[in-house]
Design a protein around this motif. Structure first.
Motif, PDB file in Angstrom:
ATOM      1  N   PHE A 189       0.823  -1.208   0.000  1.00 31.35           N
ATOM      2  CA  PHE A 189       0.000   0.000   0.000  1.00 31.35           C
ATOM      3  C   PHE A 189       0.862   1.265   0.000  1.00 31.35           C
ATOM      4  N   LEU A 190       1.913   1.304   0.825  1.00 30.09           N
ATOM      5  CA  LEU A 190       2.761   2.498   0.899  1.00 30.09           C
ATOM      6  C   LEU A 190       3.498   2.729  -0.415  1.00 30.09           C
ATOM      7  N   SER A 191       4.044   1.683  -1.017  1.00 30.64           N
ATOM      8  CA  SER A 191       4.763   1.863  -2.274  1.00 30.64           C
ATOM      9  C   SER A 191       3.817   2.343  -3.372  1.00 30.64           C
ATOM     10  N   PHE A 192       2.587   1.818  -3.385  1.00 27.48           N
ATOM     11  CA  PHE A 192       1.592   2.268  -4.362  1.00 27.48           C
ATOM     12  C   PHE A 192       1.232   3.736  -4.126  1.00 27.48           C
ATOM     13  N   SER A 193       1.090   4.119  -2.853  1.00 28.35           N
ATOM     14  CA  SER A 193       0.728   5.497  -2.518  1.00 28.35           C
ATOM     15  C   SER A 193       1.804   6.482  -2.969  1.00 28.35           C
ATOM     16  N   VAL A 194       3.083   6.107  -2.806  1.00 34.40           N
ATOM     17  CA  VAL A 194       4.171   6.986  -3.245  1.00 34.40           C
ATOM     18  C   VAL A 194       4.159   7.121  -4.756  1.00 34.40           C
ATOM     19  N   LEU A 242      10.886   4.930   1.348  1.00 32.87           N
ATOM     20  CA  LEU A 242       9.701   5.352   0.596  1.00 32.87           C
ATOM     21  C   LEU A 242      10.082   6.280  -0.558  1.00 32.87           C
ATOM     22  N   SER A 243      11.089   7.144  -0.329  1.00 33.32           N
ATOM     23  CA  SER A 243      11.492   8.067  -1.392  1.00 33.32           C
ATOM     24  C   SER A 243      12.001   7.328  -2.621  1.00 33.32           C
ATOM     25  N   ASN A 244      12.552   6.159  -2.415  1.00 34.04           N
ATOM     26  CA  ASN A 244      13.088   5.411  -3.540  1.00 34.04           C
ATOM     27  C   ASN A 244      12.002   4.713  -4.355  1.00 34.04           C
ATOM     28  N   LEU A 289       7.052  14.350   0.488  1.00 32.42           N
ATOM     29  CA  LEU A 289       7.185  13.612   1.740  1.00 32.42           C
ATOM     30  C   LEU A 289       7.992  14.419   2.746  1.00 32.42           C
ATOM     31  N   THR A 290       7.705  14.187   4.032  1.00 28.52           N
ATOM     32  CA  THR A 290       8.473  14.805   5.107  1.00 28.52           C
ATOM     33  C   THR A 290       8.298  13.995   6.372  1.00 28.52           C
ATOM     34  N   THR A 291       9.033  14.364   7.423  1.00 31.60           N
ATOM     35  CA  THR A 291       8.895  13.709   8.724  1.00 31.60           C
ATOM     36  C   THR A 291       8.671  14.764   9.795  1.00 31.60           C
TER      37      THR A 291
END
Length: 597
Positions: free
Chosen positions: A360-365, A388-390, A472-474
């Motif tokens: 799910f996270l890779s698809f969202s990115v 995730l950035s990659n 993206l950020t933290t």
């Protein structure tokens, strides 16, 4: 009788160590010489070293060019001490020992420096004893098996207080002699006016190793219990490296190094903090190590600027604080990054998330959802942001903004920006907020901010709302709801007098997902929730959890026990993509336990 040792340093920095059993040796360019040196200024038989009862004596056989000893031209000199430097056409020679030798000159082996300039092997790295600890990975999952040949394979486990006390006593012996050798090394560098600023790293290391060998040979009284190879390596690390931190940084099982004082060094392994028996020789040695870290980055640390953020060559994050702020002496905190590139599958192996969450996270990115990663200090936010950035497609232009560069992205169209601290006059600082504003003029498709701490949050939200989807950020927060409150506060820190309702609408419109990462007391790191921001209702931002981590208690060894679960909610943006005909992950990953089609 023992053989006579002669160390020769070539103009290129190569080191050769020769052994002779002879009354004398000849140096020159003739192939019949004992040490053959080629060069237009070198005579066929340029110099002779004779060994007598008194010791070694050097004699010049070339009146035109001659030779030098310690910077002074001589015809003859002796007896030679181990630290006396014989200088000839750019070469440096040291005769170690200086005792008489048996044998004849024609028994001596022939050495041709024109063909033999390989540096000698290095002394072994100091095997650092450490308190026994679980070697689980940085992400708190399965135990990581160190390489058998790496520094961690040399580590000695202390099984009792007696062993620990013995190791500390051994370190005390080494520290006493380390101080003496280090002091003699500095004196030798000063006498020879060694300009280290003009040397490359390899040249500096080679020259320093040579001078340490000379000091060890000339320093009397070193006890047999002191391993000279280990002592030389310790002095080398302290002189041009990071001292006792070097083996700790080389140990892949160590994830964090904390220097509280020169004699108090702690390390983190598998989320557990233990004290290391190694230590610096003094506060001055710690300060020198800090300066070696920050100087190449153009940063400074002194009484007027007593704290600094920096990074090592491998990207590891460094924070340093010195007196008067640090009462016990200079302090260093180093957060290490894995030497090898981490992938999403590594997070599964570390039990940070499961397959469905990663999908799910890779698809969202890839589908350009704006994501905020939330968590406490040391929870793994930056590691997750890196992974995730990659997932960002190579076709997108990415601009990263960080306070101290840590991200390692591998896309081809990438620009990395780093904030600049003020100079010695307190001017010239470029904060993150200015960089975020500037990167909007750099035509980015995605903006990745290492961490939002203040007013840059407003600029980040505006960027997310103005065509830079997929950013993206933290941020530091204990839950997704707390992260929203933090964002509100950070927006107000920008100095804009905005009503809370407008801020919340900005946040709800900009942020799609909040990924909460938690570091538990046992040291494990897990994504405890993936939450979607669904809008504003009644002046309150609405959230819905997509995945959560359900705690089931603790294992006998104290580690957290639990499982990842879907809540049954399907993200709203996924439904929009389905209507648009975009291929999405199987909806089965969103089914709650016990739910059926």
């Amino acid at each position: 009788m023992n053989a006579q040792r002669i160390i020769v340093r070539t103009p290129e920095g190569g080191i050769n160590e020769f052994t002779f059993n002879a009354d004398s040796i000849i140096i020159g360019k003739d192939d019949e010489c004992d040490i053959v040196i080629k060069g237009w200024s070198i005579g066929r038989q340029h110099a002779e070293i004779r060994f007598t009862e008194e010791g070694a004596h050097i004699h010049s056989r070339n009146a035109l060019v001659g030779i030098g000893v310690n910077g002074v031209r001589i015809k003859a000199y002796g007896p030679l001490l181990s630290k006396d430097e014989i200088q000839l056409a750019g070469y440096s020679m040291f005769v170690l020992g200086g005792k008489p030798r048996e044998g004849k000159a024609n028994d001596a082996p022939k050495h041709d420096l024109a063909r033999e300039i390989a540096p000698r092997p290095r002394a072994p790295i100091l095997p650092t004893p450490v308190i026994a600890a679980n070697t689980a990975s940085d992400e708190g999952g399965e135990a990581a098996t160190p390489s058998a040949s790496g520094p961690s394979a040399q580590m000695k486990t202390l099984s009792s207080k007696e062993d620990e006390a013995a190791q500390e006593q051994k370190q005390d012996h080494y520290m006493e002699w380390r101080r003496k050798v280090h002091g003699e090394l500095l004196n030798m560098m000063d006498v020879r006016r060694t300009d280290i600023t003009k040397m490359s790293e390899d040249e500096l290391e080679t020259a320093t190793r040579l001078m340490i060998d000379v000091v060890l040979e000339s320093l009397p009284g070193i006890p047999k219990r002191i391993d000279r190879g280990i002592l030389a390596e310790q002095v080398l690390h302290e002189a041009i490296g990071l001292g006792p931190l070097e083996p700790l940084l080389s140990d892949e099982s160590v994830t964090e190094v904390m220097v509280n004082a020169y004699d108090q060094i702690f390390v983190e392994r598998a989320g557990k903090i233990t004290r290391s028996p190694v230590f610096f020789s003094s506060d001055k040695a710690v300060l020198s190590a800090i300066e070696r870290i920050v100087s190449p980055l153009g940063r400074k640390i002194d009484e007027s600027s007593p704290l600094v953020d920096a990074r090592l060559k491998d990207g590891s994050r460094v924070n340093a604080v010195i007196p008067p702020l640090a009462l016990k002496g200079p302090c260093i905190t180093i957060r290490k990054f894995a030497k090898h590139r981490l992938y999403g599958e590594d997070l599964i192996k570390f039990d940070t998330l499961d397959e469905g969450m990663l999908e799910f996270l890779s698809f969202s990115v890839r589908q350009a959802q704006n994501i905020v990663i939330s968590g406490g200090t040391g929870s793994g936010k930056t590691t997750l942001l890196n992974i995730l950035s990659n997932f960002i497609p190579n076709t997108d232009r990415i601009v990263t903004v960080e306070d101290a560069a840590e991200l390692r992205l591998h896309q081809p169209n990438l620009v990395s920006l780093e904030a600049k601290p003020p100079n010695s006059e307190g001017k010239g600082a470029i904060p993150i907020r200015e960089l975020v504003k500037n990167c909007l003029r750099m035509r980015p498709d995605r903006i990745v901010v290492g961490e939002c701490r203040g007013g840059e949050a407003l600029d980040m939200l505006q960027a997310m709302n103005t065509g830079h989807d997929g950013s993206l950020t933290t941020g530091h927060a204990n839950s997704a709801r707390d992260m929203l409150s933090r964002l509100e506060v950070m927006v107000l820190m920008a100095g804009m007098d905005l009503p809370v309702t407008a801020i919340r609408e900005q946040i709800a419109s900009a942020v799609n997902l909040i990924v909460q990462q938690t570091r538990f007391k046992c040291g494990s790191r897990k994504i405890t929730s993936i939450t979607e921001v669904t809008g504003v209702e009644g002046g309150r931002i609405q959230l819905q959890d997509i995945f959560v981590y359900v705690r089931d208690g603790y294992e006998p060894n104290g580690r957290i026990k639990g499982h990842f679960a879907a809540t049954g909610a399907v993200p709203e943006f996924l439904e929009d993509l389905l209507k648009a005909g975009v291929k999405t992950p199987s909806l089965n990953i969103f089914e709650a336990a016990g739910q059926h089609d």
